[in-house]
Design a protein around this motif. Structure first.
Motif, mmCIF file in Angstrom:
data_model
loop_
_atom_site.group_PDB
_atom_site.id
_atom_site.type_symbol
_atom_site.label_atom_id
_atom_site.label_comp_id
_atom_site.label_asym_id
_atom_site.label_seq_id
_atom_site.Cartn_x
_atom_site.Cartn_y
_atom_site.Cartn_z
ATOM 1 N N SER A 32 0.836 -1.197 0.000
ATOM 2 C CA SER A 32 0.000 0.000 0.000
ATOM 3 C C SER A 32 0.877 1.254 0.000
ATOM 4 O O SER A 32 2.035 1.237 0.421
ATOM 5 C CB SER A 32 -0.912 0.006 1.231
ATOM 6 O OG SER A 32 -0.138 0.073 2.413
ATOM 7 N N VAL A 33 0.291 2.376 -0.482
ATOM 8 C CA VAL A 33 0.991 3.664 -0.518
ATOM 9 C C VAL A 33 1.053 4.208 0.908
ATOM 10 O O VAL A 33 0.023 4.441 1.541
ATOM 11 C CB VAL A 33 0.274 4.665 -1.439
ATOM 12 C CG1 VAL A 33 0.967 6.025 -1.394
ATOM 13 C CG2 VAL A 33 0.228 4.134 -2.871
ATOM 14 N N GLN A 73 -1.683 -1.027 -6.724
ATOM 15 C CA GLN A 73 -2.516 -1.304 -7.909
ATOM 16 C C GLN A 73 -3.689 -0.325 -7.985
ATOM 17 O O GLN A 73 -3.980 0.230 -9.046
ATOM 18 C CB GLN A 73 -3.022 -2.748 -7.859
ATOM 19 C CG GLN A 73 -3.840 -3.147 -9.100
ATOM 20 C CD GLN A 73 -4.286 -4.604 -9.032
ATOM 21 O OE1 GLN A 73 -4.025 -5.302 -8.051
ATOM 22 N NE2 GLN A 73 -4.946 -5.065 -10.090
ATOM 23 N N GLU A 74 -4.326 -0.070 -6.827
ATOM 24 C CA GLU A 74 -5.438 0.888 -6.807
ATOM 25 C C GLU A 74 -4.945 2.290 -7.138
ATOM 26 O O GLU A 74 -5.612 3.042 -7.868
ATOM 27 C CB GLU A 74 -6.103 0.897 -5.423
ATOM 28 C CG GLU A 74 -6.900 -0.355 -5.122
ATOM 29 C CD GLU A 74 -7.422 -0.370 -3.699
ATOM 30 O OE1 GLU A 74 -8.515 -0.949 -3.490
ATOM 31 O OE2 GLU A 74 -6.764 0.189 -2.811
ATOM 32 N N ALA A 75 -3.780 2.659 -6.603
ATOM 33 C CA ALA A 75 -3.228 3.984 -6.860
ATOM 34 C C ALA A 75 -2.931 4.193 -8.332
ATOM 35 O O ALA A 75 -3.161 5.267 -8.893
ATOM 36 C CB ALA A 75 -1.965 4.186 -6.029
ATOM 37 N N ILE A 106 4.105 5.871 -8.956
ATOM 38 C CA ILE A 106 3.364 5.148 -7.936
ATOM 39 C C ILE A 106 4.262 4.113 -7.277
ATOM 40 O O ILE A 106 5.024 3.409 -7.943
ATOM 41 C CB ILE A 106 2.127 4.468 -8.541
ATOM 42 C CG1 ILE A 106 1.186 5.524 -9.157
ATOM 43 C CG2 ILE A 106 1.392 3.654 -7.490
ATOM 44 C CD1 ILE A 106 0.603 6.482 -8.167
ATOM 45 N N GLY A 107 4.172 4.053 -5.969
ATOM 46 C CA GLY A 107 4.902 3.060 -5.205
ATOM 47 C C GLY A 107 4.539 3.203 -3.748
ATOM 48 O O GLY A 107 3.666 4.000 -3.378
ATOM 49 N N VAL A 108 5.189 2.379 -2.912
ATOM 50 C CA VAL A 108 4.948 2.522 -1.478
ATOM 51 C C VAL A 108 5.243 3.962 -1.054
ATOM 52 O O VAL A 108 4.540 4.549 -0.260
ATOM 53 C CB VAL A 108 5.826 1.522 -0.694
ATOM 54 C CG1 VAL A 108 5.677 1.756 0.809
ATOM 55 C CG2 VAL A 108 5.442 0.085 -1.041
ATOM 56 N N GLU A 109 6.300 4.535 -1.596
ATOM 57 C CA GLU A 109 6.590 5.956 -1.438
ATOM 58 C C GLU A 109 6.366 6.630 -2.788
ATOM 59 O O GLU A 109 7.239 6.622 -3.657
ATOM 60 C CB GLU A 109 8.020 6.157 -0.947
ATOM 61 C CG GLU A 109 8.253 5.629 0.443
ATOM 62 C CD GLU A 109 9.626 5.982 0.975
ATOM 63 O OE1 GLU A 109 10.398 6.637 0.230
ATOM 64 O OE2 GLU A 109 9.939 5.620 2.121
#
Length: 437
Positions: A32-33, A73-75, A106-109
């Motif tokens: 998740s982000v 994926q949602e982001a 897009i990524g965790v960060e």
């Protein structure tokens, strides 16, 4: 319940809490982000740092609300909507800029890079106005020109790269972040400064000055002269009272810091009047500041000298009443040529005098003359201890040798009234009341 039982229950509850936390952690998406960061750049005309920070913070908050906590994926599926949302922000909220490009990684960060294009025009000129609240005299707008120019010079480059269309939000940012209000207030002690910035092609910074603390509520004017009749001074007093409004409404701290400017302004205004020009008056103000301020004006002519007064002697062995008139002209080096007349109504008599006087300073006057009616030579000296206290000595007052010399102390209670304590040093001490016209 035994102590052992309570301990087992507490251990069981703690174990259940740990299991629940582990289940939640396992359920949360590991990809998740968790962080959203934003960078902002410009195609040209980079604005001041506080504006950049405002833009960056606003974009970051939108990104955090849209993406943080969502799976990667949602982001990724929301990036299109996020780009549209960024465009709306700059169209509707952060005006003055077009979105040239948005990069979203897009990524965790997650990182968002925004490239903005400023929309012309930009501010072309910059000015500062001072707006005084509380009924303070508008003349201070001109008297504080040096302070206004100093502020203008300091902030002249303030809006160089700020789009006019950003005024709705950028003006507040600049007022709060870029103006050093403490330093501006130091130029105007006793005033609270409230800035209001109008951003346009001709930008204006309005500084609203509100008096704080104790202020001058009223000014009493007193006027004194050794060379000008009181009736003439009364005409000047009206002008002085009107100009004294310059002080009304000022904080005492500010008035004290501008004491010299106030005195010079009042003197300059009065010396510029028609009466002062004709009589060639020099005016020296003395200012006592409080909530009920006092303005004393010492008015002297360097060309003419004159007075008219009626005198009544009370307590003198030979009481008398007379009217004395004096008219003189200063020729050079404070040397005066004058004539005097004394009219005695009972028995009626008129004495004429002619003489020469010398006024080397505002504290001393010496004169010599002759009473042609009685054939007496006269000499007298006046010493001015203050504008209201004068000591005098005169020889040649009378043909009677015992009364030939008089000494007196004069107290000026009003422009039109004074009284003397007089002695001939031989026979009498009496009081003389003077109506100064």
């Amino acid at each position: 319940m035994t102590k052992t039982t309570r301990s087992l229950i507490l251990m069981l509850a703690a174990g259940l809490c740990l299991c629940a936390a582990a289940v939640r952690a396992a359920a949360a998406p590991v990809d998740s982000v968790s962080k959203v960061s934003v960078s902002v750049s410009f195609t040209s005309n980079t604005p001041p740092e506080p504006m950049i920070e405002k833009i960056r913070f606003s974009v970051e908050q939108v990104g955090i609300k849209a993406l943080e906590g969502k799976s990667v994926q949602e982001a990724e599926q929301l990036t299109g909507e996020l780009r549209d949302l960024m465009g709306k922000i700059f169209n509707q909220v952060l005006g003055g800029y077009l979105v040239s490009n948005i990069d979203i990684a897009i990524g965790v960060e997650t990182s968002i890079g925004v490239l903005l294009e400023p929309i012309p025009p930009f501010a072309e000129t910059f000015d500062v106005t001072l707006e005084l609240a509380g009924g303070t005299h508008t003349r201070w707008n001109e008297l504080m020109a040096a302070e206004r120019d100093a502020i203008k010079s300091r902030y002249s480059g303030l809006l160089k790269d700020v789009p006019v269309l950003s005024a709705r939000w950028s003006a507040k940012v600049i007022e709060e972040s870029m103006l050093d209000i403490a330093q501006i207030e130091a130029l105007f002690p006793g005033f609270r400064i409230t800035p209001s910035l109008d951003i346009g092609r001709n930008a204006v910074l309005h500084l609203i000055l509100t008096p704080m603390g104790e202020t001058v509520r009223m000014v009493n004017v007193k006027i004194r002269s050794a060379t000008i009749p009181s009736l003439t001074l009364e005409r000047l007093k009206y002008e002085a009272a009107a100009r004294a409004d310059l002080i009304v409404g000022l904080p005492l701290v500010f008035a004290e810091s501008r004491r010299d400017i106030i005195s010079a302004e009042i003197a300059s205004h009065l010396e510029g009047t028609h009466l002062a020009q004709v009589l060639r008056l020099g005016i020296t103000p003395r200012l006592t500041l409080s909530s009920r301020a006092r303005l004393v004006l010492l008015v002297e002519s360097n060309r003419y000298s004159g007075f008219l007064r009626a005198k009544i002697n009370v307590g003198k062995n030979r009481g008398d009443t007379d009217v004395e008139a004096h008219a003189g002209v200063f020729l050079f080096n404070n040397v005066e040529v004058f004539t005097e007349f004394n009219f005695d109504p009972g028995p009626i008599s008129l004495e004429s005098n002619f003489g020469v006087g010398w006024r080397p300073s505002k504290f001393f006057y010496a004169a010599a003359g002759r009473n042609f009616t009685e054939g007496i030579n006269r000499i007298w000296l006046d010493g001015y201890l203050s504008e209201d206290v004068i000591i005098s000595w005169e020889k040649g007052v009378s043909q009677d040798k015992k009364r030939d010399i008089e000494g007196s102390v004069k107290f000026k209670a009003h422009e039109f009234f004074s009284f003397d304590i007089v002695s001939d040093f031989n026979t009498d001490v009496w009081v003389r009341f003077n109506a100064n016209l």
